[in-house]
Every structure is written in C-alpha cells, then in structure tokens.
Design an enzyme around this catalytic site. Structure first.
Site, PDB file in Angstrom:
ATOM      1  N   ALA A 113       0.837  -1.451  -0.109  1.00 10.43           N
ATOM      2  CA  ALA A 113       0.042   0.142  -0.078  1.00 10.43           C
ATOM      3  C   ALA A 113       0.733   1.381  -0.054  1.00 10.43           C
ATOM      4  CB  ALA A 113      -0.843   0.042   1.104  1.00 10.43           C
ATOM      5  N   ALA A 119      -1.369  10.943  -4.079  1.00 10.81           N
ATOM      6  CA  ALA A 119       0.008  10.632  -3.968  1.00 10.81           C
ATOM      7  C   ALA A 119      -0.008   9.180  -4.970  1.00 10.81           C
ATOM      8  CB  ALA A 119       0.723  10.286  -2.424  1.00 10.81           C
ATOM      9  N   ARG A 257      -9.699 -17.539 -40.767  1.00 12.46           N
ATOM     10  CA  ARG A 257     -10.463 -16.707 -41.458  1.00 12.46           C
ATOM     11  C   ARG A 257     -10.602 -16.493 -42.877  1.00 12.46           C
ATOM     12  NH1 ARG A 257     -15.526 -14.096 -41.245  1.00 12.46           N
ATOM     13  NH2 ARG A 257     -15.359 -11.828 -41.718  1.00 12.46           N
ATOM     14  N   GLY A 330     -14.254  -7.385 -36.522  1.00 13.49           N
ATOM     15  CA  GLY A 330     -15.558  -7.218 -35.710  1.00 13.49           C
ATOM     16  C   GLY A 330     -15.685  -8.087 -34.606  1.00 13.49           C
ATOM     17  N   GLU A 353       2.007   0.094 -10.893  1.00 12.79           N
ATOM     18  CA  GLU A 353       3.645  -0.173 -10.554  1.00 12.79           C
ATOM     19  C   GLU A 353       4.546   0.939 -11.076  1.00 12.79           C
ATOM     20  OE1 GLU A 353       3.481  -3.541  -9.049  1.00 12.79           O
ATOM     21  OE2 GLU A 353       5.509  -4.322  -9.043  1.00 12.79           O
ATOM     22  N   THR A 355       4.072   4.773 -13.453  1.00 14.82           N
ATOM     23  CA  THR A 355       3.216   4.702 -14.677  1.00 14.82           C
ATOM     24  C   THR A 355       4.585   4.687 -15.718  1.00 14.82           C
ATOM     25  OG1 THR A 355       3.837   7.201 -14.646  1.00 14.82           O
ATOM     26  CG2 THR A 355       1.699   6.521 -14.093  1.00 14.82           C
TER      27      THR A 355
END
Lengths: 374, 259
Positions: A113, A119, A257, A330, A353, A355
């Site tokens: 934490a 912050a 496909r 799609g 963790e 940026t």
C-alpha cells in the site's frame, strides 16, 4: 519445472475461467488456492522461511504463464509478492519468521500500500501518518487502489512518521487485517483486470504494535524503491505473457478466417501486422529475461534495467493487443472472443507499479548519473 | 496403510490417429498421458494417505518410457514408484497383464488396498482391475464413486450403478476400481515435482518377479487381434412419409423384410 507447472495452471484452470471472472469481477479464490497447493506462492521466498529461494527470473517464468492466462488473476498472485518484498528486503529476522512462511504457503496473501488520492507518481504527497504512542504506532489516513485489498491478510503500508524530514520522514509498517481501526473502502469498478480486487485501505486511529515497523524509522522510501526495482520485471513479463496470448489468438484466427477466397494470413497487410507483433514480443521477452537475470546478480544499479523492461514490455503489450483486436476485426471487438479483454487488461500495465512516464524518468535520471561519473 | 495404485500410460485421446495401412493405433509422435481414470485412483490414494497415514506406491507395466507417468504420479503425491518392464511382457492381453501385475505386487510385499481406474481409455476393457483381484484372491469392488468409511479391517464404499449406487462393506486387503465422480485430481506441486525428478524408480523384470514365462506377453495371451478396422459409416437412409398410419405400415413392412 516452474514453467510446466505454471503453464498447466494457466491452461487447465485460468484460461477456462477467465471470461467468467472478467464478467463477474470475482476474486479467483479457487485458482489461487490451487496455486498455493502447487507451492508456487513460495517460489521467491528464501528456503529458511519455507519457500524455494528462487530468484526474480523464476518468478518471471511463472508470471509469464499466468499473464498468458489472465492478467487479472496474475495480478492477484503478483500483488502478494509485492506485499511480501518490503518484509524480505528490510524486515527484521523476527518479522520474516512471523510473516514469510504464511505467505510462502499461500495461507495468507499480502498486499502493498503506497498510492493515495494525492500521491500517485509523486510519492511525497503521502498524507497517511503514523505516530508512536507508547508501545504502539497509531495510523491515520486512506490508501487508494490497493490490489488484493480485502483479500490479503498482511499489508505493507507506507506512512509519514516525521513530515519535517521530507523523503526521510516516511516509514513502512505491517498491518494485519484484524488490526483495530483498519477497514476497507468499496470495491472499485475497473476497465480491465476485473478478477483482481482493488479497494481503499482506511486507517482510523489504527493501533499496531511497535515492532511492526519494517526496518528503521525513516527508511520507508528506500524500501519502496528497492521493492519496486525488484518487482517491475514481474509486471513487464505480464505484458509478455499477455502479448503472447494475443499473438496466439491473432495468428490462429488469421489462418482460419477466409475473405476474398483466401485465409487472411495470406495477405501481406495482415502478415506484416502479425510479424511486427511477434518481433516486438520476442524483443520484449529477451529484455525482461535479461533484466531479471541482472537483478538476480544483486547489482547496485537495478533501477535502469528494471524500468526499461517495464516500459518496453508493457507498451508492447498495449500495441500487440490493440493489433490483435484489429486482426480479428468485428469478432475481436465482441466479448465472445478473448482479445477485447486482453486489450482492456493491457492498459493497466502501462499505469500501475509506476507509470511508464515515471519509468522513463528513472531511465533518464540513471543515464544522467552514469554519464556524470564517467 | 499401504496402498498400491496401478496406472497405465495411454495415448492422449485428443490426439489419436489410425495408421491407414495397418488400421492400428499409431503411437508414434502421439503424446502419452496417465490414463484419466487412474488419476482419480491416485488422487483417492493420496487423500487416504493424507487423512489416515500410510504409503502410496504407483505401479505400472510398460516400456521404459512409462517411467514418465510414474514421475508424474509422484509429483501429484505418490511416495514410491515401481516400473515392471521387460521385452517378455510385450503383446500382453488383460489375462497376461493381471498375471504380471500380481507377481509384481507379491514381489513388493502386497498391499492393504489396491486402487485402479475403472478402465483404460485405449483398450476400454475394464478387465485388469477385477482380473488382478481374482489372481490375488482378494475381494474387489468396481466403479467406486465414494469411500464412505475407513477402518483398519474394513472399508465401506459406494459402487456406482446405472440406477443409483450400492453400499458395499469390504474386508481388507481389497481392490477397488474408481470412477471419475470419486474426486477432482489435484495438479502437481513444485515440491512433488522436485521429489519426482530425484526419485529412483524401482524397475522389475520378468526374472525379478519370478514369472512363469509361458504366462507372459503374447505367449500368455489367449486374446489374438485378428483384424482392426474403422467401421465404415454408411449414409443409406430412407425417409418414410405420409400419415402416421401409412408411416407405421411402411415401417412394419420394412422391418418384417429384414427379419
């Protein structure tokens, strides 16, 4: 051995459940119990505390497989390691003996934490305080977006013990979920990694014994920095695992496909996309492995390698998952196929963790230092 | 309690191919796995050990490569592994197999309980478990779906039937074959895998188990496979149309013609 086992867990447990967990936003308790039974929570914990004493490279190998399965589940697993690192790095012998064996068996999960409302990237904005009152520390404040909050039993928390000392006025503590004055905020609703739990930690005159201080008073930031240096390759490799999963889906689909009478993989436009995905992925994997091995050699300068691999691999994951959705067209946009979830999951890797902007700062500052020395 | 689990290496059913020339199962390049029913037998043995103490020994008859499934079994909780392997065993049918296994079990000192999967997914005979028990002259229960009570002398088990289950009390030593409903097999553990890697597997040959060579392998097998073929799927079908009465009449006429 670790790879085989982690792969089996990913294939047999995580992949079949990931779509349902994403939909229900449920914490993957059963999967993590199986991971615990397979002894994997203990891989990075030293043998004298009931683990296997393996290094960053081995955790990276396990996380690569879990990340290929589901970044949400993998984050729940990885967050326990992140929570345990401060104890491993700076904790006293007694503290290690008390907490690490339980974390190694997976009986108790840990959480880390640091972040607060004001912050995030700027850790100096921390408002949570800890004041010594007799034999107890009294904590007040709120931590935000804490992974594993509510599920973990052991929390490593940073709080200000002496504001006048600036960065040297912060200290780390162990808080247990049963401590008086400790509670959780509501569960956040997220874009991705929905299987992992993200909540606030609320400290309201939370009293903990004096010996829950990790290391010495005022060393909180140092512990945090060392923890993140060690943990970032773990996040980077989630990007690699995720990128691999997206590439696997994209290539498989492109072979099946048929448009204009041919499988779409026979068209150069698609081939080049797939090739770029594969190239970026392999480069990222190589960089993360190299960084993990570098860290395992316990050098003084781990920050640069650690930050570099985090930036590169997670930016790669974002790009590769976006491209995988594009290859599937799609269908890729529909929740019936797994790639849209992969794309949503990828985004957090660039944010948490530290940026990717902060990581670039670290790399830049390290370069500046290196070239000043020479 | 000493528990022996008989396991068999089988080709992965996901990957079965027939050799178009010989019409036999093509085993080359096909992934081998532990027979899925045997995984349930192993899991039950490990659970019994965890609850009541004892030792779990996995036993298989097969070529040297079958050691792989023994290691996998140890990584999932078995304590010891025995491979019965000899060229003389090749071509064994279920009769010869039960002879070989019973000799091997005698050699390793018998067991309080022997667990097998209900059947193997390659041969599908379901004969080896019961056959082995008869060879050893011990009671057996097939298709066990639950071990309900455990004591030193007897077990109470539930035998799965088409229309429910039987509750059976059995004196030890005994043999059970188990169905998938009995449990959910666990994944290997890292500690188990490390143990399996280092494990020395006991290998027994025909001589080691004091076998009568006339009862081994192809020689000891009264079953001879004359021909194996993939059945031709015939697409012939006739639609019967009309009122119900007309359809029934037409159908009756056809059926009578075939009789």
């Amino acid at each position: 051995m670790i790879v085989d086992l982690s792969r089996q867990i990913a294939d047999e447990l995580i992949i079949p459940q990931r779509a349902a967990l994403d939909e229900s936003e449920e914490f993957p308790k059963d999967i993590l119990d199986a991971v615990a039974k397979a002894d994997l929570f203990g891989i990075y914990i030293p043998e004298e505390y009931g683990g296997f004493g393996a290094g960053t490279f081995e955790i990276v190998l396990a996380l690569e497989q879990f990340g290929r399965g589901c970044v949400g589940v993998a984050t729940a697993f990885a967050a326990s390691a992140l929570g345990a690192f401060p104890i491993m790095i700076s904790g006293s012998e007694d503290m290690k003996r008390k907490y690490l064996p339980e974390i190694a068996t997976g009986a108790k999960k840990a959480a880390f934490a640091l972040t607060e409302a004001n912050a995030g990237s700027d850790a100096s904005g921390i408002q949570t305080t800890a004041v010594l009152d007799g034999d107890e520390w009294v904590l007040n404040g709120t931590k935000q977006w804490i992974t594993n909050a509510g599920e973990a039993k052991i929390y490593t928390v940073i709080a200000i013990t002496d504001r006048s000392k600036g960065p040297r006025g912060a200290s780390m503590f162990v808080v247990e979920d049963t401590d008086p004055g400790f509670s959780y905020g509501v569960k956040e609703k997220k874009l991705g990694i929905r299987a992992s739990s993200t909540r606030e930690l609320i400290f309201k005159d939370c009293r903990i014994p004096k010996d829950r201080l990790i290391g010495r008073e005022g060393t909180g930031f140092i512990t945090v920095m060392k923890t993140l240096d060690k943990s970032r390759p773990g996040i980077a490799i989630l990007g690699v695992g995720l990128g691999q999963a997206a590439l696997d889906e994209a290539v498989t689909y492109a072979k099946q496909r048929v448009q204009f009478g041919k499988p779409i993989i026979s068209f150069q436009a698609v081939q080049h996309m797939l090739a770029d995905m594969a190239i970026q992925l392999e480069a990222a994997r190589a960089l993360v492995y190299a960084a993990a091995k570098h860290i395992d050699a316990h050098p003084k300068d781990m920050s640069k390698a650690s930050s570099m691999c985090k930036v590169f691999a997670t930016d790669m994951a974002m790009k590769v998952t976006v491209d995988a959705v594009q290859v599937l067209g799609g269908y890729g946009y529909m929740r019936d196929y797994p790639v849209e979830k992969m794309m949503r999951d990828a985004k957090i890797l660039q944010i948490y963790e530290g940026t990717n902007q902060i990581q670039r700062n670290v790399v830049g500052q390290e370069l500046n230092k290196e070239y000043t020395k020479a | 309690m000493k528990i022996i689990v008989c396991v068999k290496q089988v080709p992965d059913a996901k990957d079965v191919r027939l050799d178009p020339k010989t019409n036999t199962l093509s085993r080359e390049g096909v992934q081998s796995i532990i027979n899925p029913y045997d995984r349930h037998a192993l899991e039950e043995a490990v659970r019994l050990k965890e609850k009541h103490g004892g030792t779990v020994i996995v036993l298989t008859m097969g070529p040297p490569q079958a050691a792989e499934i023994l290691r996998e079994s140890v990584s999932c909780g078995a304590d010891e592994a025995v491979l019965v392997s000899d060229r003389a065993f090749a071509g064994a049918d279920t009769l010869a197999t039960t002879y070989t296994l019973s000799q091997a079990i005698k050699k390793i000192g018998g067991a309080d309980l022997i667990l097998c999967g209900k059947q193997a997914i390659d041969g599908d005979t379901a004969q080896v478990g019961p056959g082995l028990a008869v060879r050893m002259d011990i009671p057996y229960v097939t298709c066990v779906r639950k071990i309900a009570q455990v004591s030193d002398q007897t077990f109470v088990v539930e035998r799965l039937m088409d229309d429910g289950y039987d509750e059976v009390e059995v004196a030890l030593p005994a043999l059970f074959t188990v169905v998938k409903e009995i449990n959910e097999p666990r994944l290997p553990s890292l500690k188990g895998k490390m143990k399996a890697k280092k494990l020395a597997i006991t290998t027994l040959t025909a001589v080691d188990i004091d076998a009568d060579t006339a009862q081994l392998g192809l020689k000891g097998s009264p079953t001879w496979v004359v021909r194996v073929f993939a059945p031709q799927l015939k697409g012939d079908r006739t639609m019967i149309e009309g009122t119900v009465q007309e359809q029934v009449d037409q159908l009756a006429e056809k059926l009578l013609k075939w009789c």
